[in-house]
Design a protein around this motif. Structure first.
Motif, short mmCIF file in Angstrom:
data_model
loop_
_atom_site.label_atom_id
_atom_site.label_comp_id
_atom_site.label_asym_id
_atom_site.label_seq_id
_atom_site.Cartn_x
_atom_site.Cartn_y
_atom_site.Cartn_z
N ILE A 10 8.09 -15.48 4.39
CA ILE A 10 9.43 -14.88 4.48
C ILE A 10 9.91 -14.67 3.05
CG2 ILE A 10 11.86 -15.23 5.14
CD1 ILE A 10 10.91 -16.97 7.45
N SER A 11 10.04 -13.41 2.66
CA SER A 11 10.70 -13.10 1.39
C SER A 11 12.15 -12.77 1.78
CB SER A 11 10.03 -11.91 0.71
OG SER A 11 8.76 -12.29 0.21
N CYS A 12 13.08 -13.62 1.32
CA CYS A 12 14.46 -13.52 1.84
C CYS A 12 15.11 -12.20 1.45
CB CYS A 12 15.30 -14.68 1.33
SG CYS A 12 14.66 -16.29 1.82
N LYS A 62 12.37 -6.23 1.24
CA LYS A 62 11.70 -6.16 2.55
C LYS A 62 10.18 -6.08 2.44
CE LYS A 62 14.64 -2.91 3.28
NZ LYS A 62 15.27 -1.68 3.80
N CYS A 63 9.50 -7.06 3.03
CA CYS A 63 8.04 -7.09 3.13
C CYS A 63 7.69 -8.21 4.10
CB CYS A 63 7.39 -7.33 1.77
SG CYS A 63 7.74 -8.93 1.05
N SER A 64 6.44 -8.41 4.33
CA SER A 64 5.93 -9.49 5.19
C SER A 64 6.78 -9.69 6.45
CB SER A 64 5.71 -10.78 4.38
OG SER A 64 6.69 -10.96 3.42
N LEU A 65 7.23 -10.91 6.77
CA LEU A 65 7.84 -11.12 8.09
C LEU A 65 9.12 -10.31 8.32
CD1 LEU A 65 7.34 -14.90 9.00
CD2 LEU A 65 6.26 -12.89 10.03
N THR A 114 12.87 -13.94 -3.17
CA THR A 114 12.47 -12.52 -3.16
C THR A 114 10.94 -12.51 -3.13
OG1 THR A 114 12.13 -12.34 -5.55
CG2 THR A 114 14.37 -11.85 -4.72
N HIS A 115 10.35 -11.35 -2.88
CA HIS A 115 8.89 -11.27 -3.07
C HIS A 115 8.59 -11.33 -4.57
CE1 HIS A 115 9.18 -7.11 -4.40
NE2 HIS A 115 9.89 -6.82 -3.32
N THR A 116 7.31 -11.33 -4.91
CA THR A 116 6.93 -11.58 -6.30
C THR A 116 6.70 -10.29 -7.10
OG1 THR A 116 4.55 -11.64 -5.82
CG2 THR A 116 5.76 -13.70 -5.55
N GLY A 117 6.87 -9.16 -6.46
CA GLY A 117 6.55 -7.88 -7.10
C GLY A 117 7.71 -7.30 -7.90
N GLY A 118 7.80 -7.67 -9.18
CA GLY A 118 8.83 -7.07 -10.05
C GLY A 118 10.07 -7.91 -10.20
N GLY A 176 -1.16 -11.97 6.90
CA GLY A 176 -0.99 -11.19 5.67
C GLY A 176 -0.87 -12.13 4.49
N PHE A 177 0.23 -12.03 3.75
CA PHE A 177 0.42 -12.82 2.52
C PHE A 177 0.32 -14.32 2.78
CE2 PHE A 177 2.92 -15.15 -0.56
CZ PHE A 177 2.66 -14.53 -1.76
N LEU A 178 -0.59 -14.99 2.08
CA LEU A 178 -0.72 -16.44 2.21
C LEU A 178 -0.13 -17.12 0.97
CD1 LEU A 178 -4.27 -16.79 3.79
CD2 LEU A 178 -2.05 -16.58 4.91
N LEU A 233 -5.12 -8.03 -9.21
CA LEU A 233 -4.84 -9.18 -8.35
C LEU A 233 -3.41 -9.63 -8.65
CD1 LEU A 233 -6.37 -11.22 -6.43
CD2 LEU A 233 -6.77 -12.62 -8.47
N TYR A 234 -2.62 -9.98 -7.60
CA TYR A 234 -1.27 -10.48 -7.85
C TYR A 234 -1.36 -11.70 -8.76
CZ TYR A 234 0.28 -7.54 -3.89
OH TYR A 234 0.54 -6.50 -3.06
N PRO A 235 -0.48 -11.76 -9.80
CA PRO A 235 -0.58 -12.83 -10.81
C PRO A 235 -0.47 -14.25 -10.24
CG PRO A 235 1.13 -11.22 -11.39
CD PRO A 235 0.57 -10.80 -10.08
N TYR A 252 6.44 2.03 -4.02
CA TYR A 252 7.50 1.40 -3.23
C TYR A 252 7.00 0.10 -2.62
CZ TYR A 252 10.45 5.30 -4.12
OH TYR A 252 11.23 6.21 -4.77
N HIS A 253 7.72 -0.99 -2.87
CA HIS A 253 7.24 -2.29 -2.44
C HIS A 253 7.30 -2.47 -0.92
CE1 HIS A 253 5.85 -6.21 -3.65
NE2 HIS A 253 6.33 -6.55 -2.47
N GLY A 254 6.33 -3.18 -0.39
CA GLY A 254 6.34 -3.55 1.03
C GLY A 254 5.74 -2.50 1.94
N THR A 255 5.28 -1.41 1.38
CA THR A 255 4.76 -0.32 2.23
C THR A 255 3.44 -0.72 2.91
OG1 THR A 255 3.80 0.66 0.26
CG2 THR A 255 5.88 1.58 1.01
N GLY A 256 2.68 -1.61 2.27
CA GLY A 256 1.44 -2.08 2.91
C GLY A 256 1.75 -2.81 4.21
N ASP A 257 2.83 -3.60 4.19
CA ASP A 257 3.22 -4.34 5.40
C ASP A 257 3.81 -3.40 6.46
OD1 ASP A 257 2.46 -6.80 4.27
OD2 ASP A 257 4.37 -6.95 3.23
N VAL A 258 4.55 -2.39 6.01
CA VAL A 258 5.10 -1.41 6.96
C VAL A 258 3.93 -0.69 7.65
CG1 VAL A 258 6.40 0.75 7.19
CG2 VAL A 258 7.26 -1.07 5.69
#
Ligand code: PXL
Length: 280
Positions: free
Chosen positions: A13-15, A18-21, A45-49, A82-84, A119-121, A217-223
């Motif tokens: 859950i990225s509060c 918008k991504c993942s759950l 938040t998610h970790t991207g940016g 998805g994201f672990l 790879l995500y850092p 655009y972030h979260g599009t992989g999950d969409v």
């Protein structure tokens, strides 16, 4: 009324952002699918940016949730991950696959770990080989090109690609074990971007392209992946579900671009949910 489908969704859950759950749940729900969740971590938040985000690792809670579910004799039409949140979660999720696999359900792995050649850092260099073990248990695998290169030990190249590059990648990914593979971020020219799918049983490869929209655009992989899962579970074949997922994702990106929204905040997929529900 057909029996309602039920999915177990294992993502963070990225509060905010918008991504993942926060994407998976509304998209699957709008398709009429009952969605049970196992949060892998809770982040502000998610970790991207973003920097300075909070991170609550939920590794210890995952198996007890499943153990409790098993006392209730729950079954799932799909287990979708998805994201672990940690390297240790790979083995835990692998055990969940063994526990929840049935003869006719689907294990779905989106090996979320990388994008744009990197790879995500937050992940160590051993993460791709760990995730590869999970991919071997998948019925459906949904990597982007970067993730596919990491899984296969190939050097990442930015697109456009040769058809032979994409199709050999699909074959090798299916060689890991999955019966179906959908590869995202595929392009054969500068103007178009989309997904390639392989159904191993029929050997059929299909493509779904759309006009490329500049910007990441972030979260599009999950969409994309959630819409693909929604399409498959509502009875569409792999090619049709891929097409639906590309179109839904692209419309969400266009809305977000037109609104001038910060690219880290995620895309406006919500405005399309009514239309998606009607199509599905
Ligand atoms: O959308 C993939 C994703 C999911 N969850 C978290 C992330 C990312 C990508 O960066 O950071 C927490």
């Amino acid at each position: 009324m057909p029996r309602q489908k039920r999915v177990a969704a294992i993502h963070d859950i990225s509060c905010f952002g918008k991504c993942s759950l926060t994407v998976v749940l509304p998209i699957l729900s709008s398709a009429g699918i009952e969605t049970s969740v196992i949060p892998t971590a809770v982040l502000s938040t998610h970790t991207g940016g973003f920097t300075g985000y909070t991170y609550r690792d939920l590794t210890e809670d995952i198996l007890p949730v499943v153990s409790h579910w098993q006392t209730l004799d729950l079954t799932f039409d799909a287990v979708y991950t998805g994201f672990l949140g940690s390297f240790r979660q790979i083995d835990i999720v692998s055990e969940i696959f063994d526990r929840l696999k049935t003869e006719d359900n689907m294990i779905i792995v989106d090996p979320v770990m990388a994008d744009n050649g990197k790879l995500y850092p937050i992940y160590g260099d051993d993460f791709p080989s760990g995730i590869k073990k999970l991919c071997r248990k998948a019925d459906l695998l949904i990597p982007n090109i970067t993730e596919a290169c990491l899984l296969l030990g190939r050097k990442y190249e930015p697109g456009p690609y040769e058809v032979s590059f994409v199709e050999s990648m699909l074959d090798e990914l299916a060689g890991l074990g999955p019966k179906q593979v959908v590869l995202t971020g595929v392009s054969f020219d500068d103007a178009h971007l989309g997904a390639a799918s392989l159904d191993y049983a029929s050997g059929k490869i299909d493509y779904s392209f759309s006009k490329r929209i500049e910007g990441f655009y972030h979260g599009t992989g999950d969409v994309f992946a959630s819409t693909l899962v929604a399409g498959l579970l509502t009875g569409h074949d792999l090619n049709k579900a891929s097409r639906l997922a590309v179109d839904f994702t692209v419309k969400s990106i266009i809305r977000t671009k037109d609104a001038g929204t910060d690219i880290r905040f995620g895309v406006n997929f919500e405005a399309g949910l009514g239309e998606l529900a009607n199509i599905l």
